[in-house]
Design a protein around this motif. Structure first.
Motif, mmCIF file in Angstrom:
data_model
loop_
_atom_site.group_PDB
_atom_site.id
_atom_site.type_symbol
_atom_site.label_atom_id
_atom_site.label_comp_id
_atom_site.label_asym_id
_atom_site.label_seq_id
_atom_site.Cartn_x
_atom_site.Cartn_y
_atom_site.Cartn_z
ATOM 1 N N GLN A 42 60.154 28.761 61.005
ATOM 2 C CA GLN A 42 60.435 30.358 61.107
ATOM 3 C C GLN A 42 61.289 30.682 61.835
ATOM 4 O O GLN A 42 62.513 30.930 61.784
ATOM 5 C CB GLN A 42 59.831 31.573 59.953
ATOM 6 C CG GLN A 42 60.008 31.046 58.380
ATOM 7 C CD GLN A 42 58.524 31.926 57.853
ATOM 8 O OE1 GLN A 42 58.036 32.488 58.557
ATOM 9 N NE2 GLN A 42 58.971 31.935 56.415
ATOM 10 N N LEU A 43 60.187 30.499 62.924
ATOM 11 C CA LEU A 43 61.575 31.726 64.509
ATOM 12 C C LEU A 43 61.922 30.673 64.468
ATOM 13 O O LEU A 43 63.716 30.609 65.123
ATOM 14 C CB LEU A 43 59.328 31.772 65.188
ATOM 15 C CG LEU A 43 58.883 32.769 64.973
ATOM 16 C CD1 LEU A 43 57.855 33.242 65.749
ATOM 17 C CD2 LEU A 43 59.760 34.018 64.751
ATOM 18 N N GLY A 44 62.036 29.024 64.428
ATOM 19 C CA GLY A 44 63.078 28.132 65.337
ATOM 20 C C GLY A 44 63.993 28.550 64.298
ATOM 21 O O GLY A 44 65.210 27.909 64.985
ATOM 22 N N MET A 45 64.120 28.226 63.064
ATOM 23 C CA MET A 45 65.395 28.591 62.599
ATOM 24 C C MET A 45 65.704 30.367 62.644
ATOM 25 O O MET A 45 67.575 29.771 62.960
ATOM 26 C CB MET A 45 64.901 28.476 60.819
ATOM 27 C CG MET A 45 64.889 28.027 60.507
ATOM 28 S SD MET A 45 63.320 26.807 58.846
ATOM 29 C CE MET A 45 65.113 27.016 58.051
ATOM 30 N N ALA A 46 65.673 30.726 63.150
ATOM 31 C CA ALA A 46 65.535 32.141 63.171
ATOM 32 C C ALA A 46 67.209 31.733 65.053
ATOM 33 O O ALA A 46 67.833 31.821 65.140
ATOM 34 C CB ALA A 46 65.102 33.448 63.473
ATOM 35 N N ALA A 47 66.101 31.165 65.460
ATOM 36 C CA ALA A 47 66.637 31.253 66.839
ATOM 37 C C ALA A 47 67.674 30.331 66.847
ATOM 38 O O ALA A 47 69.076 30.638 67.083
ATOM 39 C CB ALA A 47 65.834 30.535 67.942
ATOM 40 N N GLU A 48 68.064 29.281 66.048
ATOM 41 C CA GLU A 48 69.065 28.281 65.595
ATOM 42 C C GLU A 48 70.061 28.719 65.178
ATOM 43 O O GLU A 48 71.206 29.128 65.156
ATOM 44 C CB GLU A 48 69.085 27.365 64.501
ATOM 45 C CG GLU A 48 67.942 26.765 65.913
ATOM 46 C CD GLU A 48 67.660 25.264 64.836
ATOM 47 O OE1 GLU A 48 68.100 24.873 63.901
ATOM 48 O OE2 GLU A 48 66.653 24.484 65.163
ATOM 49 N N LEU A 49 69.596 30.252 64.545
ATOM 50 C CA LEU A 49 70.596 31.032 63.364
ATOM 51 C C LEU A 49 71.583 31.379 63.927
ATOM 52 O O LEU A 49 72.381 32.105 63.886
ATOM 53 C CB LEU A 49 70.185 31.951 62.416
ATOM 54 C CG LEU A 49 71.069 32.618 60.936
ATOM 55 C CD1 LEU A 49 72.198 31.457 60.503
ATOM 56 C CD2 LEU A 49 70.485 32.415 60.054
ATOM 57 N N LEU A 50 70.683 32.758 64.871
ATOM 58 C CA LEU A 50 71.093 33.509 66.178
ATOM 59 C C LEU A 50 72.508 33.098 66.715
ATOM 60 O O LEU A 50 73.423 33.151 67.545
ATOM 61 C CB LEU A 50 69.822 34.015 67.367
ATOM 62 C CG LEU A 50 70.552 35.256 67.746
ATOM 63 C CD1 LEU A 50 71.566 36.319 67.378
ATOM 64 C CD2 LEU A 50 69.184 35.458 69.254
ATOM 65 N N GLU A 51 72.137 31.639 67.816
ATOM 66 C CA GLU A 51 72.994 30.807 68.256
ATOM 67 C C GLU A 51 74.153 31.044 67.743
ATOM 68 O O GLU A 51 75.511 30.644 68.163
ATOM 69 C CB GLU A 51 72.126 29.684 69.251
ATOM 70 C CG GLU A 51 71.632 30.014 69.995
ATOM 71 C CD GLU A 51 71.032 28.302 70.192
ATOM 72 O OE1 GLU A 51 71.757 27.452 70.186
ATOM 73 O OE2 GLU A 51 69.932 28.474 70.403
ATOM 74 N N GLN A 52 74.092 30.061 66.075
ATOM 75 C CA GLN A 52 75.596 30.203 65.358
ATOM 76 C C GLN A 52 76.565 31.691 65.515
ATOM 77 O O GLN A 52 77.406 31.688 65.298
ATOM 78 C CB GLN A 52 74.579 29.211 63.858
ATOM 79 C CG GLN A 52 74.500 28.274 63.893
ATOM 80 C CD GLN A 52 73.858 27.658 62.634
ATOM 81 O OE1 GLN A 52 74.230 28.839 61.505
ATOM 82 N NE2 GLN A 52 73.496 26.567 62.616
ATOM 83 N N ALA A 53 75.403 32.325 65.348
ATOM 84 C CA ALA A 53 76.234 33.638 64.767
ATOM 85 C C ALA A 53 76.757 34.011 65.629
ATOM 86 O O ALA A 53 78.728 34.544 65.783
ATOM 87 C CB ALA A 53 74.589 34.795 64.351
ATOM 88 N N LEU A 54 75.844 33.997 66.677
ATOM 89 C CA LEU A 54 76.541 34.054 68.407
ATOM 90 C C LEU A 54 78.033 33.807 68.336
ATOM 91 O O LEU A 54 79.113 34.059 68.846
ATOM 92 C CB LEU A 54 75.933 34.098 69.369
ATOM 93 C CG LEU A 54 75.045 34.934 69.488
ATOM 94 C CD1 LEU A 54 73.837 34.676 70.964
ATOM 95 C CD2 LEU A 54 75.221 36.166 70.061
#
Length: 100
Positions: A42-54
């Motif tokens: 979950q934390l890894g997916m959130a980090a990847e999603l943050l990169e996409q959002a940025l």
């Protein structure tokens, strides 16, 4: 078994979205390891999603239609991260020695 105040909040919900807790004396037991692994995912997916959002937010030519699904995914990731933080914060509080 652990005392009630030492229950671990698990990284998934039960029926009707209610929180699930684990009561065990074995922090390295099967269910504890499963919860640790799911939290890491979950934390890894959130980090990847943050990169996409940025990337999306930094692109002035980005399609506005991308923002709603992005916001939905970010909301889900934030919910998961808050649950992990709550669980880990509780675990830290339980394992700290009493300083009174």
């Amino acid at each position: 078994m652990t005392a009630r105040n030492e229950l671990r909040l698990l990284p998934w919900s039960g029926p009707e979205g209610k929180p699930c807790y684990l009561s065990t004396d074995h922090r390295d037991g099967h269910m504890s390891r499963l919860a640790d692994n799911i939290e890491a995912v979950q934390l890894g997916m959130a980090a990847e999603l943050l990169e996409q959002a940025l990337e999306v937010l930094g692109d002035e030519d980005a399609d506005l239609g991308e923002l709603r699904p992005l916001a939905t995914k970010l909301t889900e990731a934030l919910r998961d991260v808050i649950r992990v933080a709550t669980s880990r914060g509780h675990l830290l509080a339980v394992s700290e020695p009493d300083r009174s």
